[in-house]
Design a protein around this motif. Structure first.
Motif, PDB file in Angstrom:
ATOM      1  N   ASP A 487      -2.072  -6.173   3.792  1.00 21.42           N
ATOM      2  CA  ASP A 487      -2.292  -7.143   2.710  1.00 21.42           C
ATOM      3  C   ASP A 487      -2.047  -6.504   1.340  1.00 21.42           C
ATOM      4  O   ASP A 487      -1.478  -7.137   0.441  1.00 21.42           O
ATOM      5  CB  ASP A 487      -3.725  -7.682   2.785  1.00 21.42           C
ATOM      6  N   LYS A 488      -2.476  -5.245   1.192  1.00 25.02           N
ATOM      7  CA  LYS A 488      -2.340  -4.559  -0.098  1.00 25.02           C
ATOM      8  C   LYS A 488      -0.901  -4.062  -0.319  1.00 25.02           C
ATOM      9  O   LYS A 488      -0.418  -4.042  -1.454  1.00 25.02           O
ATOM     10  CB  LYS A 488      -3.300  -3.358  -0.159  1.00 25.02           C
ATOM     11  N   LEU A 489      -0.260  -3.635   0.784  1.00 25.19           N
ATOM     12  CA  LEU A 489       1.099  -3.073   0.670  1.00 25.19           C
ATOM     13  C   LEU A 489       2.004  -3.749   1.714  1.00 25.19           C
ATOM     14  O   LEU A 489       2.252  -3.211   2.812  1.00 25.19           O
ATOM     15  CB  LEU A 489       1.070  -1.553   0.897  1.00 25.19           C
ATOM     16  N   PRO A 490       2.481  -4.947   1.396  1.00 28.91           N
ATOM     17  CA  PRO A 490       3.294  -5.715   2.362  1.00 28.91           C
ATOM     18  C   PRO A 490       4.582  -5.009   2.776  1.00 28.91           C
ATOM     19  O   PRO A 490       5.191  -5.377   3.798  1.00 28.91           O
ATOM     20  CB  PRO A 490       3.610  -7.005   1.596  1.00 28.91           C
ATOM     21  N   ILE A 491       5.007  -3.975   2.030  1.00 28.82           N
ATOM     22  CA  ILE A 491       6.250  -3.255   2.360  1.00 28.82           C
ATOM     23  C   ILE A 491       6.089  -2.396   3.608  1.00 28.82           C
ATOM     24  O   ILE A 491       7.075  -1.961   4.205  1.00 28.82           O
ATOM     25  CB  ILE A 491       6.693  -2.363   1.177  1.00 28.82           C
ATOM     26  N   LEU A 492       4.858  -2.128   4.002  1.00 23.19           N
ATOM     27  CA  LEU A 492       4.599  -1.257   5.147  1.00 23.19           C
ATOM     28  C   LEU A 492       4.915  -1.973   6.459  1.00 23.19           C
ATOM     29  O   LEU A 492       4.665  -3.174   6.621  1.00 23.19           O
ATOM     30  CB  LEU A 492       3.139  -0.809   5.163  1.00 23.19           C
ATOM     31  N   LEU A 493       5.442  -1.213   7.421  1.00 22.79           N
ATOM     32  CA  LEU A 493       5.634  -1.724   8.772  1.00 22.79           C
ATOM     33  C   LEU A 493       4.276  -1.773   9.479  1.00 22.79           C
ATOM     34  O   LEU A 493       3.336  -1.070   9.103  1.00 22.79           O
ATOM     35  CB  LEU A 493       6.589  -0.809   9.546  1.00 22.79           C
ATOM     36  N   LYS A 517      -2.544   4.107  -7.132  1.00 19.44           N
ATOM     37  CA  LYS A 517      -1.654   5.252  -7.321  1.00 19.44           C
ATOM     38  C   LYS A 517      -0.202   4.874  -7.017  1.00 19.44           C
ATOM     39  O   LYS A 517       0.730   5.359  -7.674  1.00 19.44           O
ATOM     40  CB  LYS A 517      -2.091   6.412  -6.425  1.00 19.44           C
ATOM     41  N   ALA A 518      -0.021   4.003  -6.042  1.00 25.34           N
ATOM     42  CA  ALA A 518       1.330   3.547  -5.701  1.00 25.34           C
ATOM     43  C   ALA A 518       1.946   2.782  -6.873  1.00 25.34           C
ATOM     44  O   ALA A 518       3.141   2.945  -7.183  1.00 25.34           O
ATOM     45  CB  ALA A 518       1.284   2.666  -4.453  1.00 25.34           C
ATOM     46  N   GLU A 519       1.150   1.961  -7.534  1.00 19.77           N
ATOM     47  CA  GLU A 519       1.640   1.207  -8.690  1.00 19.77           C
ATOM     48  C   GLU A 519       1.991   2.152  -9.838  1.00 19.77           C
ATOM     49  O   GLU A 519       3.012   1.994 -10.509  1.00 19.77           O
ATOM     50  CB  GLU A 519       0.573   0.198  -9.141  1.00 19.77           C
ATOM     51  N   ILE A 524       6.014   5.259 -13.267  1.00 16.67           N
ATOM     52  CA  ILE A 524       6.493   6.552 -13.774  1.00 16.67           C
ATOM     53  C   ILE A 524       7.909   6.864 -13.294  1.00 16.67           C
ATOM     54  O   ILE A 524       8.773   7.296 -14.064  1.00 16.67           O
ATOM     55  CB  ILE A 524       5.527   7.679 -13.368  1.00 16.67           C
ATOM     56  N   HIS A 525       8.167   6.652 -11.996  1.00 18.35           N
ATOM     57  CA  HIS A 525       9.436   7.079 -11.404  1.00 18.35           C
ATOM     58  C   HIS A 525      10.464   5.959 -11.286  1.00 18.35           C
ATOM     59  O   HIS A 525      11.636   6.237 -10.983  1.00 18.35           O
ATOM     60  CB  HIS A 525       9.184   7.698 -10.016  1.00 18.35           C
ATOM     61  N   GLY A 526      10.039   4.740 -11.488  1.00 15.14           N
ATOM     62  CA  GLY A 526      10.985   3.621 -11.444  1.00 15.14           C
ATOM     63  C   GLY A 526      11.394   3.205 -10.049  1.00 15.14           C
ATOM     64  O   GLY A 526      12.281   2.353  -9.888  1.00 15.14           O
ATOM     65  N   ILE A 527      10.788   3.751  -9.017  1.00 16.76           N
ATOM     66  CA  ILE A 527      11.086   3.366  -7.635  1.00 16.76           C
ATOM     67  C   ILE A 527       9.772   3.215  -6.873  1.00 16.76           C
ATOM     68  O   ILE A 527       8.754   3.820  -7.218  1.00 16.76           O
ATOM     69  CB  ILE A 527      11.978   4.412  -6.923  1.00 16.76           C
ATOM     70  N   GLY A 528       9.798   2.390  -5.832  1.00 16.72           N
ATOM     71  CA  GLY A 528       8.604   2.186  -5.032  1.00 16.72           C
ATOM     72  C   GLY A 528       8.263   3.402  -4.202  1.00 16.72           C
ATOM     73  O   GLY A 528       9.088   4.308  -4.005  1.00 16.72           O
ATOM     74  N   VAL A 529       7.058   3.433  -3.686  1.00 16.75           N
ATOM     75  CA  VAL A 529       6.610   4.566  -2.880  1.00 16.75           C
ATOM     76  C   VAL A 529       7.176   4.476  -1.468  1.00 16.75           C
ATOM     77  O   VAL A 529       7.498   3.389  -0.970  1.00 16.75           O
ATOM     78  CB  VAL A 529       5.067   4.620  -2.811  1.00 16.75           C
ATOM     79  N   ASN A 530       7.311   5.624  -0.823  1.00 14.45           N
ATOM     80  CA  ASN A 530       7.645   5.647   0.605  1.00 14.45           C
ATOM     81  C   ASN A 530       6.403   6.068   1.393  1.00 14.45           C
ATOM     82  O   ASN A 530       5.350   6.371   0.815  1.00 14.45           O
ATOM     83  CB  ASN A 530       8.839   6.573   0.876  1.00 14.45           C
TER      84      ASN A 530
END
Length: 556
Positions: A487-493, A517-519, A524-530
């Motif tokens: 729910d918090k990180l829908p990008i996760l499998l 921290k992910a946000e 800062i880096h301009g890309i999403g977290v892995n």
């Protein structure tokens, strides 16, 4: 109206002006000016003595001057005390609306010495246009709020050294007599307070109307007393409780660490009295850091196990508008307590406080949030007063809300836990006293009260029956944690969510830290977290636990 009225009135005023100059107001002057004084008195509808004053103020105003006692004394070259014989006439002409009054810039502590007068402009215009004396009167006060504001302004003049205390009290008495028809003034008059106490009460009402819950006593004193000693005695009496407003339960002293910080405020009894007599002090909801409006709350999806969700659904339904009103009516009809009291208990970070926020958001209710630590005072007996005040303030606030608000005691461990032996410490005595007051208030509570705690096992048994709903928040299971991650990180499998849930025994609050921290990482880096970034964040979240065994003395 004859065409010569203008000329006749102006001529008579001119004659009076010329004949009175350096006359010392002797008998000869009044004999020679008799006809002119009669004409002026007939036009203005006043006595001959008042006609003299009107003529002089009119003439001197047209020289470009306001007029005071000193001006007339010098013009007539008379004994200054002679002019005091006309003091009532000045006041009458002012009350009739013929004169307007302003305060002199040079200050003397003498009655009438600080007043300067000018003729009402409507009158001068009527004379110059050859018209009859117009109907004039002092500007009337239209409502009780306007009256209190005008009285407050008088205190500002004392504070600015533009008025003396005796003048303030004279004006206050006169204005209250003139406006005794207002219900609140009638009620206050029934107490037969001194002028000082009456003004103090009205001063506090004005401050409260303008959003100031409490006011420094020293500040009030500066708006009442010209004398430093009078101000000090006034403050001392209030601190010592030697005041009628305190004994009549209309004013209370707010705690302070220093003499100069002492504040006073209206009691709940005073607020009720004022409300009943036409002043709605809480027409606009009080804005403060302790008030949380539903529109300011961000919608969040909270995930719980089936049993927790079932209890929460029951609570949500109970507090929906229609059900809440029906519930209170039914309970009251059956002679049962009508208040809805809720205890949310469980481990930290499991969503107790956020549940209250979402409950308020969904049901459209404001939250009055209580910081328990701020309710404890260093002064004996004050903590109990603060707790009592919290409930009375809630009750007053509720009266002007469309929906019953929520009174939230967040992290209430200290005041709902088991009572200690009263002899152990002063802190124990204070906490026990606070608990007794809360128990007493909850016995007859009619609103919505919610407390959150991490220490339910230490709950005092006396509180158990006071809470209608008791909902436990457990650390989420693996399945629930996996849902929260997704729910918090829908990008996760799904398998990644499952792996994080099984690998890290996090509460919902700790998972929120990872999401934050992910946000920040993306900003800062301009890309999403892995996934590797998330694992790193999770490991640092556990850092405190890893090092916990290294703290203190090591075992050999």
């Amino acid at each position: 109206m004859e065409q010569t009225t203008k000329n006749l009135v102006l001529a008579s005023i001119g004659n009076i002006y010329e004949q009175s100059k350096s006359s010392s107001l002797n008998a000869g002057f009044f004999e020679s000016a008799d006809a002119d004084l009669k004409l002026v008195s007939e036009y203005f509808g006043v006595t001959p003595n008042q006609a003299l004053i009107v003529a002089m103020v009119f003439a001197l105003n047209y020289k470009g001057d306001t007029v005071d006692i000193k001006d007339l004394t010098e013009f007539f070259e008379c004994n200054p005390l002679k002019m005091l014989e006309y003091s009532d006439d000045f006041e009458t002409l002012f009350n009739l609306g013929i004169f307007k009054k302003i305060k002199s810039t040079h200050r003397m502590k003498l009655s009438l010495a600080n007043d300067q007068f000018i003729i009402n402009q409507k009158i001068t215009e009527a004379i110059l246009l050859n018209r009859a004396m117009p109907v004039v009167e002092k500007e009337r006060i239209n409502d009780i709020i306007e009256l209190i504001e005008e009285l407050y302004k008088l205190g500002k003049q004392v504070d600015d050294k533009e008025m003396e205390s005796f003048e303030l009290f004279r004006h206050v008495s006169s204005m209250l007599d003139t406006n005794a028809h207002f219900p609140l003034v009638k009620k206050i008059n029934e107490f037969e307070f001194t002028t000082t106490d009456t003004y103090l009460l009205l001063y506090l009402i004005w401050r409260t109307v303008n959003g100031n819950e409490a006011t420094e006593v020293g500040r009030i004193a500066q708006g009442i007393f010209s004398s430093s000693s009078a101000r000090i005695n006034f403050v001392q009496d209030i601190i010592n409780g030697d005041n009628r407003l305190i004994s009549e339960n209309l004013m209370e002293v707010v705690e302070a660490e220093f003499f100069d910080d002492t504040e006073v405020k209206l009691t709940a009894n005073a607020l009720t009295l004022i409300h009943e007599h036409g002043i709605k002090l809480f027409g606009k909801k009080k804005k403060s850091k302790d008030l949380i409006e539903p529109e300011s709350i961000t919608v969040k999806n909270l995930i719980f196990n089936e049993f927790e969700q079932k209890q929460l659904d029951f609570l949500y339904s109970t507090l929906s508008d229609e059900n809440f009103i029906a519930t209170q009516e039914r309970l009251e009809k059956k002679g049962l307590p009508k208040g809805i009291t809720v205890l949310l208990h469980g481990l930290p970070g499991t969503g107790k406080t956020e549940t209250v926020f979402q409950l308020a958001k969904t049901t459209g209710r404001s939250i009055l949030k209580v910081d328990i630590s701020r309710s404890k005072s260093m002064w004996f007996g004050e903590s109990e007063k603060i707790i009592k005040r919290i409930f009375t303030n809630y009750t007053e606030y509720t009266k002007n809300c469309d929906r019953t608000p929520i009174l939230l005691f967040n992290e209430a461990d200290a005041i709902i836990s088991k009572r200690r032996d009263a002899g152990t410490s002063n802190t124990s005595q204070t906490e026990n006293a606070m608990q007794n007051i809360i128990l007493e208030e909850l016995e007859n509570f009619k609103g919505i009260f919610i407390a959150t705690t991490n220490l339910s096992k230490n709950l005092d048994t006396a509180f158990e029956r006071r809470f209608l709903f008791k909902i436990e928040f457990n650390k989420p299971s693996l399945a629930i944690k996996s849902q929260i991650w997704h729910d918090k990180l829908p990008i996760l499998l799904q398998e990644e969510c499952d792996q994080l849930a099984s690998r890290y025994d996090f509460s919902g609050g700790q998972i929120d830290n990872i999401v934050r921290k992910a946000e920040i990482h993306e900003i800062i880096h301009g890309i999403g977290v892995n996934f590797d970034n998330l694992l790193e964040f999770c490991n640092t979240e556990l850092l405190a636990k890893k090092h916990e065994s290294n703290l203190g003395f090591s075992k050999k």
